[in-house]
Design an enzyme around this catalytic site. Structure first.
Site, PDB file in Angstrom:
ATOM      1  N   ARG A  61     -39.993  39.258 -13.102  1.00 36.92           N
ATOM      2  CA  ARG A  61     -40.165  38.265 -12.266  1.00 36.92           C
ATOM      3  C   ARG A  61     -38.733  37.678 -11.804  1.00 36.92           C
ATOM      4  O   ARG A  61     -38.124  37.048 -12.856  1.00 36.92           O
ATOM      5  CB  ARG A  61     -41.078  37.201 -12.696  1.00 36.92           C
ATOM      6  CG  ARG A  61     -41.845  36.176 -11.703  1.00 36.92           C
ATOM      7  CD  ARG A  61     -42.592  35.179 -12.508  1.00 36.92           C
ATOM      8  NE  ARG A  61     -41.751  34.357 -12.885  1.00 36.92           N
ATOM      9  CZ  ARG A  61     -41.821  33.652 -14.236  1.00 36.92           C
ATOM     10  NH1 ARG A  61     -42.944  33.689 -14.736  1.00 36.92           N
ATOM     11  NH2 ARG A  61     -40.958  32.884 -14.642  1.00 36.92           N
ATOM     12  N   GLU A  85     -33.129  32.626 -12.214  1.00 34.46           N
ATOM     13  CA  GLU A  85     -32.941  33.582 -13.032  1.00 34.46           C
ATOM     14  C   GLU A  85     -33.709  34.676 -12.945  1.00 34.46           C
ATOM     15  O   GLU A  85     -34.919  34.751 -11.853  1.00 34.46           O
ATOM     16  CB  GLU A  85     -33.357  32.979 -14.415  1.00 34.46           C
ATOM     17  CG  GLU A  85     -34.794  32.679 -14.497  1.00 34.46           C
ATOM     18  CD  GLU A  85     -35.588  32.815 -15.970  1.00 34.46           C
ATOM     19  OE1 GLU A  85     -34.733  33.451 -16.754  1.00 34.46           O
ATOM     20  OE2 GLU A  85     -36.251  32.243 -16.046  1.00 34.46           O
ATOM     21  N   ASN A  95     -36.080  37.761 -14.990  1.00 32.12           N
ATOM     22  CA  ASN A  95     -36.856  37.708 -16.240  1.00 32.12           C
ATOM     23  C   ASN A  95     -37.016  39.270 -16.296  1.00 32.12           C
ATOM     24  O   ASN A  95     -37.918  39.726 -15.489  1.00 32.12           O
ATOM     25  CB  ASN A  95     -38.354  36.798 -16.041  1.00 32.12           C
ATOM     26  CG  ASN A  95     -37.702  35.259 -16.266  1.00 32.12           C
ATOM     27  OD1 ASN A  95     -37.264  34.815 -17.244  1.00 32.12           O
ATOM     28  ND2 ASN A  95     -38.002  34.648 -14.956  1.00 32.12           N
ATOM     29  N   SER A 104     -44.535  35.839 -17.045  1.00 25.54           N
ATOM     30  CA  SER A 104     -45.903  35.297 -17.157  1.00 25.54           C
ATOM     31  C   SER A 104     -46.598  34.696 -15.795  1.00 25.54           C
ATOM     32  O   SER A 104     -45.709  34.464 -15.045  1.00 25.54           O
ATOM     33  CB  SER A 104     -46.211  34.445 -18.327  1.00 25.54           C
ATOM     34  OG  SER A 104     -45.508  33.266 -18.108  1.00 25.54           O
ATOM     35  N   LYS A 114     -28.853  35.726 -19.688  1.00 23.55           N
ATOM     36  CA  LYS A 114     -28.370  34.951 -18.716  1.00 23.55           C
ATOM     37  C   LYS A 114     -26.692  35.435 -18.422  1.00 23.55           C
ATOM     38  O   LYS A 114     -26.103  35.106 -17.271  1.00 23.55           O
ATOM     39  CB  LYS A 114     -28.212  33.244 -19.044  1.00 23.55           C
ATOM     40  CG  LYS A 114     -29.622  32.860 -19.314  1.00 23.55           C
ATOM     41  CD  LYS A 114     -30.606  32.897 -18.245  1.00 23.55           C
ATOM     42  CE  LYS A 114     -31.859  31.901 -18.565  1.00 23.55           C
ATOM     43  NZ  LYS A 114     -32.932  32.759 -19.252  1.00 23.55           N
ATOM     44  N   LYS A 146     -26.682  26.967 -19.873  1.00 21.65           N
ATOM     45  CA  LYS A 146     -27.701  27.989 -20.256  1.00 21.65           C
ATOM     46  C   LYS A 146     -27.205  29.083 -21.309  1.00 21.65           C
ATOM     47  O   LYS A 146     -26.271  29.525 -21.430  1.00 21.65           O
ATOM     48  CB  LYS A 146     -28.257  28.844 -19.232  1.00 21.65           C
ATOM     49  CG  LYS A 146     -28.719  28.285 -17.723  1.00 21.65           C
ATOM     50  CD  LYS A 146     -29.372  29.225 -17.111  1.00 21.65           C
ATOM     51  CE  LYS A 146     -29.893  28.500 -15.912  1.00 21.65           C
ATOM     52  NZ  LYS A 146     -30.653  29.484 -15.007  1.00 21.65           N
ATOM     53  N   GLU A 188     -35.089  32.710 -23.365  1.00 26.02           N
ATOM     54  CA  GLU A 188     -36.033  32.828 -22.649  1.00 26.02           C
ATOM     55  C   GLU A 188     -37.231  31.816 -22.905  1.00 26.02           C
ATOM     56  O   GLU A 188     -37.545  31.338 -23.989  1.00 26.02           O
ATOM     57  CB  GLU A 188     -36.740  34.246 -22.379  1.00 26.02           C
ATOM     58  CG  GLU A 188     -35.788  35.249 -21.894  1.00 26.02           C
ATOM     59  CD  GLU A 188     -35.255  35.068 -20.589  1.00 26.02           C
ATOM     60  OE1 GLU A 188     -36.149  34.227 -19.729  1.00 26.02           O
ATOM     61  OE2 GLU A 188     -34.268  35.188 -20.264  1.00 26.02           O
ATOM     62  N   GLY A 189     -38.108  31.438 -21.830  1.00 26.91           N
ATOM     63  CA  GLY A 189     -39.310  30.580 -22.352  1.00 26.91           C
ATOM     64  C   GLY A 189     -39.162  29.149 -21.951  1.00 26.91           C
ATOM     65  O   GLY A 189     -40.241  28.334 -22.421  1.00 26.91           O
ATOM     66  N   ARG A 217     -44.334  27.295  -9.284  1.00 24.02           N
ATOM     67  CA  ARG A 217     -44.408  26.225 -10.194  1.00 24.02           C
ATOM     68  C   ARG A 217     -43.930  24.971  -9.641  1.00 24.02           C
ATOM     69  O   ARG A 217     -42.721  24.855  -9.309  1.00 24.02           O
ATOM     70  CB  ARG A 217     -43.585  26.633 -11.308  1.00 24.02           C
ATOM     71  CG  ARG A 217     -44.490  27.819 -12.150  1.00 24.02           C
ATOM     72  CD  ARG A 217     -43.442  28.313 -13.194  1.00 24.02           C
ATOM     73  NE  ARG A 217     -42.263  28.850 -13.006  1.00 24.02           N
ATOM     74  CZ  ARG A 217     -41.387  29.398 -13.796  1.00 24.02           C
ATOM     75  NH1 ARG A 217     -41.442  28.938 -15.143  1.00 24.02           N
ATOM     76  NH2 ARG A 217     -40.228  30.001 -13.373  1.00 24.02           N
TER      77      ARG A 217
HETATM   78  P1  ADP Z   1     -35.789  30.355 -18.812  1.00 21.33           P
HETATM   79  O1  ADP Z   1     -35.304  31.758 -19.026  1.00 21.33           O
HETATM   80  O2  ADP Z   1     -35.687  29.431 -20.174  1.00 21.33           O
HETATM   81  O3  ADP Z   1     -37.041  29.785 -17.889  1.00 21.33           O
HETATM   82  P2  ADP Z   1     -34.322  29.197 -16.594  1.00 21.33           P
HETATM   83  O4  ADP Z   1     -32.918  29.746 -16.320  1.00 21.33           O
HETATM   84  O5  ADP Z   1     -35.264  29.572 -15.848  1.00 21.33           O
HETATM   85  O6  ADP Z   1     -34.378  29.535 -18.163  1.00 21.33           O
HETATM   86  O7  ADP Z   1     -34.062  27.542 -16.604  1.00 21.33           O
HETATM   87  C1  ADP Z   1     -35.209  26.801 -17.085  1.00 21.33           C
HETATM   88  C2  ADP Z   1     -35.345  25.666 -15.845  1.00 21.33           C
HETATM   89  O8  ADP Z   1     -34.094  25.174 -15.478  1.00 21.33           O
HETATM   90  C3  ADP Z   1     -35.851  26.317 -14.369  1.00 21.33           C
HETATM   91  O9  ADP Z   1     -37.214  26.660 -14.306  1.00 21.33           O
HETATM   92  C4  ADP Z   1     -35.422  25.429 -13.345  1.00 21.33           C
HETATM   93  O10 ADP Z   1     -36.561  24.474 -13.555  1.00 21.33           O
HETATM   94  C5  ADP Z   1     -34.244  24.586 -14.160  1.00 21.33           C
HETATM   95  N1  ADP Z   1     -33.041  25.509 -13.752  1.00 21.33           N
HETATM   96  C6  ADP Z   1     -32.441  26.384 -14.033  1.00 21.33           C
HETATM   97  N2  ADP Z   1     -31.264  26.804 -13.479  1.00 21.33           N
HETATM   98  C7  ADP Z   1     -31.149  25.993 -12.497  1.00 21.33           C
HETATM   99  C8  ADP Z   1     -30.465  25.798 -11.347  1.00 21.33           C
HETATM  100  N3  ADP Z   1     -29.261  26.732 -10.893  1.00 21.33           N
HETATM  101  N4  ADP Z   1     -30.418  24.877 -10.383  1.00 21.33           N
HETATM  102  C9  ADP Z   1     -31.655  24.099 -10.593  1.00 21.33           C
HETATM  103  N5  ADP Z   1     -32.815  24.140 -11.477  1.00 21.33           N
HETATM  104  C10 ADP Z   1     -32.169  25.226 -12.469  1.00 21.33           C
HETATM  105 MG    MG Z   2     -36.547  33.262 -18.006  1.00 19.45          MG
HETATM  106 MG    MG Z   3     -37.093  30.521 -15.928  1.00 18.74          MG
END
Ligand code: ADP
Ligand code: MG
Ligand code: MG
Length: 509
Positions: free
Chosen positions: A133, A152, A154, A159, A336, A398, A402-403, A485
């Site tokens: 995803r 990001e 995945n 999910s 990441k 970051k 994950e999660g 979401r």
């Molecule tokens: P995970 O793998 O834990 O889901 P993410 O990279 O998706 O990690 O980061 C978690 C959340 O943080 C995202 O769902 C988003 O809401 C926020 N986020 C992450 N990176 C960004 C970004 N570059 N700009 C804005 N929001 C972000």
């Molecule tokens: Mg993720």
């Molecule tokens: Mg995420």
């Protein structure tokens, strides 16, 4: 762009809100748009037999989302699938990145050790399955059309395909049965786009199942797919939507195996060098099945590995003949850090190297979805941006996790970095915050019945599946289905399961 959101969603009178909340919560249970309740919303001892379910957190209205961004995300998914398959095949390239993380990140290090152990013994399965995803936001900048920026990518336990197609159905029913919503031009503009996430994810698993071939056991055994799941998983109905599609539509047996039970319920015979993974259902101990495909909806977070036995179980799966979704290497390709390296604006052109034969136009468009990302090495710009409060405000930090719930945001970044040893900084990447529309609004029904309204940020996910062999040959590569979401604007994090956001659907504009 900003004007599309003004006056949307329309105000709700108390009676209108009551109607929508009641319709949504009843519809959710009727159709399996549900989760098991978290212990925090139950009085102690209220559900000793674990029979209760509640609506998944959902928005009452679909959210407007720019059509160009939605279409671009869909158009790029098969190329993204190919990119991450190619990275997974290139152990040397991936290994160089992982090597740098090993001394600062035990989790990554332990995963890498699983790979090395199985490599030493020799892998017996050269096919890999990815159920991916890719997550995005629609980035707004002055005087320009919104552009698609990746949050990001995945590669493990992606999910909500099961539940997100249901939210699309809920909103479609509300939109097409007036007078559910108060009048508003956007709500008369059509319905959310089709969402084939369940069909796509199940078709990917079915493709792996077929490609596995006949039983490798003597005498041969019936074949099936194992969903490896967490104990006490609350998001079970999302998973069941995919397994039901496999059993009802593809006629493939599916077993749910808790990660804690892998070593009890599955075995690999020492005397069969093909190493078929044999599953004995505890409810039917006289029967045995050979697992063609292991679909992990577990094992993505360090706290799931409580002891050496959990690592042993992960290794056991990895060395088996079953096709893994994902393999350890494919899981690691989703780090990441990999995403940061791909996004480097100078230096080697990794995208073109991985996507030989892909139209350069597509490669340019993939690159166009990257937001600026930095490592925190002493010579780089990232360090400066992260340590200065003013610039840190526009960034997120970051780790290789994950999660949800793992990142450090904005003004917390400088202080956080100063609180950990500088030698650990290379385990983190700094990413510029994507800037979605400022005045989007929605109303959410949480799973404890609370209704929240206010300014929101939406994150689009697009699903893709790919089956390949370790020589890089692709046997199946599909895009299909999406997730929206939506979270409160003041909330930094975004996961639904982690409790930060609600499932939503899309009105394209
Ligand atoms: P995970 O793998 O834990 O889901 P993410 O990279 O998706 O990690 O980061 C978690 C959340 O943080 C995202 O769902 C988003 O809401 C926020 N986020 C992450 N990176 C960004 C970004 N570059 N700009 C804005 N929001 C972000
Ligand atoms: Mg993720
Ligand atoms: Mg995420």
């Amino acid at each position: 762009m900003e004007s599309i959101y003004s006056g949307y969603p329309p105000e709700l009178s108390p009676e209108q809100q009551k109607y929508l909340v009641k319709t949504a919560k009843d519809w959710a249970i009727q159709n399996g748009l549900a989760v098991r309740p978290s212990p925090t919303i139950l009085p102690a001892g209220a559900d000793p037999n674990g029979v209760l379910a509640t609506n998944a957190p959902v928005t009452l209205f679909p959210s407007p989302f720019p059509k160009g961004c939605f279409e671009e995300a869909n158009a790029l998914q098969t190329a993204y699938n190919e990119l991450y398959a190619a990275i997974t095949c290139n152990e040397a390239w991936l290994g160089k990145i992982i090597e740098d993380l090993i001394d600062v990140d035990d989790f990554v290090s332990n995963l890498w050790k699983v790979h090395l152990a199985v490599q030493k013994e020799g892998y017996v399965q050269n096919l890999s399955l990815g159920l991916f995803r890719s997550d995005y936001m629609a980035h707004v900048s002055a005087n320009a059309a919104p552009s698609l920026k990746q949050v990001e990518f995945n590669t493990i336990s992606s999910s909500f395909g099961g539940l997100s197609s249901l939210v699309r159905s809920l909103h479609t029913e509300l939109l097409t049965s007036p007078p559910s919503y108060p009048p508003h031009p956007l709500l008369q503009s059509g319905v959310p786009p089709e969402n084939s996430a369940v069909e796509t994810l199940a078709a990917g698993l079915a493709a792996a199942h077929q490609a596995y071939g006949p039983s490798k056991s003597t005498p041969s055994l019936p074949l099936g797919i194992a969903f490896v799941v967490q104990d006490g998983e609350r998001n079970i109905f999302d998973q069941l939507a995919v397994s039901r599609q496999l059993t009802v539509h593809h006629h493939i047996p599916v077993f749910r195996v808790a990660s804690s039970q892998i070593l009890n319920q599955t075995s690999i015979s020492n005397s069969n060098s093909a190493r078929p993974l044999v599953y004995r259902p505890p409810h039917a101990p006289e029967s045995a099945f050979e697992v063609t495909t292991v679909y992990l909806r577990a094992y993505y977070a360090p706290d799931e590995y409580k002891s050496a036995r959990d690592w042993e179980a992960r290794t056991h799966l990895e060395r088996s003949a079953a096709i893994k979704c994902p393999t350890v290497l494919n899981q690691l390709s989703g780090c990441k850090k990999v995403q940061q390296v791909l996004a480097e604006p100078t230096g080697p052109d990794h995208l073109s190297a991985f996507l030989k034969g892909t139209d350069p136009g597509i490669i340019g468009r993939l690159r166009g979805t990257f937001a600026p990302q930095y490592d925190l090495s002493s010579h780089g710009q990232g360090r400066e941006l992260a340590l200065n409060l003013e610039t840190a405000m526009h960034h997120v930090l970051k780790p290789q996790r994950e999660g949800g719930g793992n990142n450090v945001y904005k003004s917390d970044i400088p202080e956080f970095l100063r609180s950990i040893p500088e030698s650990d900084w290379k385990g983190w990447v700094l990413m510029e915050l994507i800037n979605p529309a400022a005045n989007a609004k929605n109303v959410a029904l949480r799973n404890d019945g609370e209704v929240l309204r206010g300014n929101v940020i939406s994150e689009l996910g697009v699903y893709g599946t790919i089956l390949w062999n370790n020589a890089g040959k692709i046997l199946h590569n599909e895009q299909g289905g999406w997730l929206l979401r939506t979270k409160g604007k003041e909330v930094n994090e975004g996961g639904v399961a982690a409790g930060f956001s609600s499932l939503d659907s899309i009105l394209l504009f």
